[in-house]
Design an enzyme around this catalytic site. Structure first.
Site, PDB file in Angstrom:
ATOM      1  N   GLY A  55       0.800  -1.208   0.000  1.00  0.00           N
ATOM      2  CA  GLY A  55       0.000   0.000   0.000  1.00  0.00           C
ATOM      3  C   GLY A  55       0.837   1.264   0.000  1.00  0.00           C
ATOM      4  O   GLY A  55       1.992   1.271   0.422  1.00  0.00           O
ATOM      5  N   SER A  56       0.242   2.350  -0.471  1.00  0.00           N
ATOM      6  CA  SER A  56       0.860   3.662  -0.334  1.00  0.00           C
ATOM      7  C   SER A  56       0.760   4.113   1.120  1.00  0.00           C
ATOM      8  O   SER A  56       0.044   3.523   1.928  1.00  0.00           O
ATOM      9  CB  SER A  56       0.153   4.664  -1.240  1.00  0.00           C
ATOM     10  OG  SER A  56       0.224   4.279  -2.589  1.00  0.00           O
ATOM     11  N   GLY A  57       1.487   5.171   1.443  1.00  0.00           N
ATOM     12  CA  GLY A  57       1.468   5.699   2.792  1.00  0.00           C
ATOM     13  C   GLY A  57       2.617   5.228   3.645  1.00  0.00           C
ATOM     14  O   GLY A  57       2.763   5.671   4.793  1.00  0.00           O
ATOM     15  N   HIS A  58       3.442   4.309   3.100  1.00  0.00           N
ATOM     16  CA  HIS A  58       4.592   3.788   3.853  1.00  0.00           C
ATOM     17  C   HIS A  58       5.908   4.367   3.342  1.00  0.00           C
ATOM     18  O   HIS A  58       6.968   3.839   3.652  1.00  0.00           O
ATOM     19  CB  HIS A  58       4.641   2.266   3.745  1.00  0.00           C
ATOM     20  CG  HIS A  58       3.442   1.572   4.298  1.00  0.00           C
ATOM     21  ND1 HIS A  58       3.081   1.682   5.621  1.00  0.00           N
ATOM     22  CD2 HIS A  58       2.511   0.770   3.715  1.00  0.00           C
ATOM     23  CE1 HIS A  58       1.975   0.967   5.836  1.00  0.00           C
ATOM     24  NE2 HIS A  58       1.616   0.407   4.688  1.00  0.00           N
ATOM     25  N   ASP A 111      -2.343  -8.737   0.261  1.00  0.00           N
ATOM     26  CA  ASP A 111      -1.091  -8.991  -0.450  1.00  0.00           C
ATOM     27  C   ASP A 111      -0.933 -10.470  -0.768  1.00  0.00           C
ATOM     28  O   ASP A 111      -0.515 -10.834  -1.875  1.00  0.00           O
ATOM     29  CB  ASP A 111       0.092  -8.506   0.393  1.00  0.00           C
ATOM     30  CG  ASP A 111       0.143  -6.998   0.505  1.00  0.00           C
ATOM     31  OD1 ASP A 111       0.200  -6.335  -0.529  1.00  0.00           O
ATOM     32  OD2 ASP A 111       0.123  -6.490   1.635  1.00  0.00           O
ATOM     33  N   HIS A 220      -0.641  -0.160  10.066  1.00  0.00           N
ATOM     34  CA  HIS A 220      -1.896   0.409   9.572  1.00  0.00           C
ATOM     35  C   HIS A 220      -2.796   0.826  10.730  1.00  0.00           C
ATOM     36  O   HIS A 220      -3.975   1.079  10.537  1.00  0.00           O
ATOM     37  CB  HIS A 220      -2.638  -0.608   8.698  1.00  0.00           C
ATOM     38  CG  HIS A 220      -1.799  -1.181   7.611  1.00  0.00           C
ATOM     39  ND1 HIS A 220      -1.645  -2.534   7.417  1.00  0.00           N
ATOM     40  CD2 HIS A 220      -1.041  -0.582   6.662  1.00  0.00           C
ATOM     41  CE1 HIS A 220      -0.833  -2.745   6.392  1.00  0.00           C
ATOM     42  NE2 HIS A 220      -0.454  -1.567   5.918  1.00  0.00           N
TER      43      HIS A 220
END
Length: 333
Positions: A55-58, A111, A220
């Site tokens: 995911g994005s945001g990492h 994933d 998350h």
């Protein structure tokens, strides 16, 4: 919670656009799928391809680790969400140089499903694929259920070792073996101090008291082991290390790679204070730090907190950890 964005629905696309424009000498976006970023450098024929993703945001994960000596391509999901099979498959086709492709990803349901589906599709197109699932988070499941553990900051060391093995010309089976070995020798434990917020909501991802911290908080915002009163940096480091020491056998004379990883808003000042204590504790135990890394390597937007990762090294892993890397967000000579 304030954000410097335009349309919250377009943050991933605009981030990718800006990232590729900023680092066009390293990476390019695929025309076939704009959620795929691959190296723009020439790679050797018959080199194993490394595809990572999540995911994005990492950030800087996972984008920042595409480059020389690490990953060849990355599939990008929405914020905190797995990429679908389509971009993973396109990344696979783009980086395949005839020696097969290794997928490396964290142990999350989305994933597991999507990388698994992409592997099946790639095999149908004649590309041999191996998968390595990262599970370094000691807080997320007991030792006897290690297969249920999440992948967190320890993913960095697996990317590093596998990328080096591929760069050295190891065959696919050996690159996968190295990645699994690194995962087996890696443990992480984190603490959460404050929440993040998604651009689409602007609201905190969880609530926590001003005088509280959460041991084992997930990347998350998944619940940790327990909430406890906020403590000193030294005491927090001691507690996080105690969970790691209970989970992996480390003896006097052993050598480790250490990562103190910030989750997004914890200053480097505080991360180095924690590393200072980690070094003291390891020295007291007769454990040598072979290489150390401090900074924001795998984040959770602007979440407050950090994690400690230890990877137990042998001669093979030391050679791979030492291998030079040249990526937009991580270099090592």
């Amino acid at each position: 919670m304030k954000k410097l964005v335009n349309n919250p629905s377009n943050v991933v696309e605009e981030m990718l656009d800006g990232y590729v424009k900023a680092h066009s000498n390293y990476v390019r976006r695929l025309e076939e799928n704009d959620r795929v970023v691959v190296t723009s450098r020439k790679t050797a024929d018959n080199k194993v391809g490394i595809v990572i993703g999540g995911g994005s945001g990492h950030e800087p994960a996972f984008l920042g680790y595409v480059g020389d000596g690490m990953a060849d391509g990355v599939a990008i999901g929405n914020i905190f969400a797995s990429p679908p099979p389509a971009p993973i498959l396109e990344a696979t086709k783009a980086v395949d140089k005839g020696a097969g492709v290794l997928y490396i990803f964290g142990n999350y349901a989305g994933d597991n499903m999507n990388f698994g589906m992409a592997a099946e599709l790639a095999e149908m197109e004649g590309i041999k694929v191996e998968k390595v699932i990262i599970s370094d988070d000691v807080a997320s499941a007991p030792k006897e259920e290690k297969e249920k553990r999440r992948g967190i900051a320890g993913e960095f060391f697996v990317f590093k070792a596998a990328g080096a093995a591929a760069d050295k010309g190891y065959p696919l089976e050996d690159v996968a073996r190295v990645a699994r070995k690194t995962n087996e020798q890696t443990r992480s434990m984190g603490v959460g101090l404050s929440p993040c917020s998604l651009p689409q909501t602007g609201k905190p991802s969880f609530e926590i008291g001003e005088d509280e911290m959460e041991l084992g908080l997930g990347h998350h915002g998944e619940p940790g082991i327990k909430r406890v009163p906020l403590d000193t940096a030294d005491n927090v480091a001691d507690v996080l290390l105690s969970y790691i020491f209970e989970d992996i056998k480390l003896d006097q004379g052993d050598e480790v790679a250490v990562l103190v990883n910030g989750l997004g808003s914890t200053p480097l000042m505080e991360q180095y204070i924690v590393f200072r204590r980690v070094e003291e504790v390891l020295k007291e135990r007769g454990i040598r730090i072979y290489r150390s890394y401090v900074g924001d390597y795998i984040t959770s937007l602007e979440m407050g907190g950090l994690s400690i990762t230890l990877t137990k090294l042998d001669d093979e892993l030391k050679e791979l950890i030492d291998h030079p890397v040249n990526c937009p967000r991580f270099t090592q000579k």
